[in-house]
Design a protein around this motif. Structure first.
Motif, mmCIF file in Angstrom:
data_model
loop_
_atom_site.group_PDB
_atom_site.id
_atom_site.type_symbol
_atom_site.label_atom_id
_atom_site.label_comp_id
_atom_site.label_asym_id
_atom_site.label_seq_id
_atom_site.Cartn_x
_atom_site.Cartn_y
_atom_site.Cartn_z
ATOM 1 N N GLY A 208 0.780 -1.231 0.000
ATOM 2 C CA GLY A 208 0.000 0.000 0.000
ATOM 3 C C GLY A 208 0.808 1.275 0.000
ATOM 4 N N GLU A 209 2.135 1.180 -0.001
ATOM 5 C CA GLU A 209 2.968 2.386 0.041
ATOM 6 C C GLU A 209 2.798 3.208 -1.233
ATOM 7 O OE1 GLU A 209 4.931 5.364 1.197
ATOM 8 O OE2 GLU A 209 4.582 3.679 2.559
ATOM 9 N N PHE A 210 2.792 4.520 -1.059
ATOM 10 C CA PHE A 210 2.551 5.413 -2.193
ATOM 11 C C PHE A 210 3.533 6.579 -2.214
ATOM 12 C CE2 PHE A 210 0.330 9.139 -4.004
ATOM 13 C CZ PHE A 210 0.123 8.671 -5.289
ATOM 14 N N GLY A 211 3.518 7.383 -1.158
ATOM 15 C CA GLY A 211 4.277 8.628 -1.165
ATOM 16 C C GLY A 211 5.769 8.445 -1.340
ATOM 17 N N ALA A 212 6.340 7.459 -0.667
ATOM 18 C CA ALA A 212 7.787 7.266 -0.741
ATOM 19 C C ALA A 212 8.220 6.685 -2.076
ATOM 20 C CB ALA A 212 8.249 6.353 0.395
ATOM 21 N N ILE A 213 7.277 6.089 -2.810
ATOM 22 C CA ILE A 213 7.638 5.381 -4.039
ATOM 23 C C ILE A 213 7.563 6.279 -5.269
ATOM 24 C CG2 ILE A 213 6.966 3.495 -5.581
ATOM 25 C CD1 ILE A 213 6.082 1.938 -3.142
#
Length: 275
Positions: A208-213
């Motif tokens: 679910g990671e978004f911002g760091a990717i």
């Protein structure tokens, strides 16, 4: 007859507050997602989630999440072991840094990782000299996922390590077992439930990671585009049903993964208790 003291309110009040909180914070957003995805017909739903671009995003997301989780399993266990078993200057600082991904906004983490691993960055520069490119590649996605999810493994394993009885290891040493044999046959089985919990949380966070990717990935369709970004793109296009459909796939994947992990954790716990 002695009356049992209750520090918290009685069951009806406490249960009611808990259910209301869960309904507002968890159930309602998930229900809205499911209902929006259900507004599509079966054919439209399948067409959206099985499109070439969507399947490519699943492949990139799951592959990178598995790689990041595998790395965190090894490095997180080693880090927890060092923090518990050794005393060294700066130990408290290292222990505090473990929680940094929790406190740091993910967008800030993404910008910092991109700066470090770009071709002219502190880490990216030397790596590029040997032909390893991190930023704007799947490897960069793995780095971002590892950074944001490693605390889950460290913090689930660390308290179990602290509670381990040293007598178990001493008994193995008395019987002539090697350090590796003691770790594999004595310590690792006791850590297995905590490791499974940490791995499941780490993998779910990576999915679910978004911002760091998005800052370090390059976001190229069929190459470095993750599923969360594709759902966001559909949202920006005001295609809410398509966005919900794509998001529902990752939601279902996370639920299935957590369910399987919980079963494995329960079995490992029963095996440890019997042993």
């Amino acid at each position: 007859m002695r009356l049992r003291r209750r520090v918290l309110p009685g069951l009806p009040l406490a249960l009611g507050i808990t259910l209301v909180y869960v309904a507002i914070i968890v159930v309602l957003p998930l229900a809205a997602l499911v209902f929006k995805a259900a507004s599509l017909g079966p054919e439209d739903y399948w067409r959206i989630i099985s499109s070439d671009r969507a399947v490519a995003s699943y492949r990139v997301t799951v592959t990178c999440a598995l790689a990041a989780t595998a790395f965190n399993l090894v490095f997180g266990l080693a880090l927890a072991w060092v923090l518990v078993r050794y005393r060294f200057p700066g130990r408290r600082l290292v222990d505090a840094l473990v929680d940094l991904p929790f406190a740091l906004p993910t967008a800030v983490a993404g910008i910092a990782l991109t700066t470090l691993f770009a071709a002219n960055g502190w880490f990216g520069g030397p790596l590029s000299l040997v032909g390893i490119k991190v930023a704007y590649t799947p490897l960069g996605i793995m780095v971002a996922m590892s950074f944001t999810s490693i605390p889950f493994i460290v913090r689930t394993v660390q308290p179990v390590l602290e509670e381990l009885d040293p007598a178990l290891e001493e008994a193995g040493q008395t019987l002539g077992a090697s350090d590796l044999s003691i770790f594999v046959t004595v310590i690792l089985p006791l850590l297995t439930p905590a490791l499974l919990a940490g791995v499941s949380l780490s993998f779910a966070r990576s999915l679910g990671e978004f911002g760091a990717i998005i800052f370090i990935a390059g976001n190229q369709p069929f190459s470095t585009e993750i599923t969360a970004l594709l759902a966001f793109i559909r949202l920006e296009e005001y295609d809410y049903p398509a966005s919900a459909a794509i998001a529902s796939v990752m939601l279902l994947t996370a639920f299935v993964m957590l369910a399987i992990t919980n079963l494995m954790q329960a079995r490992a716990l029963r095996y440890t208790v019997r042993g």
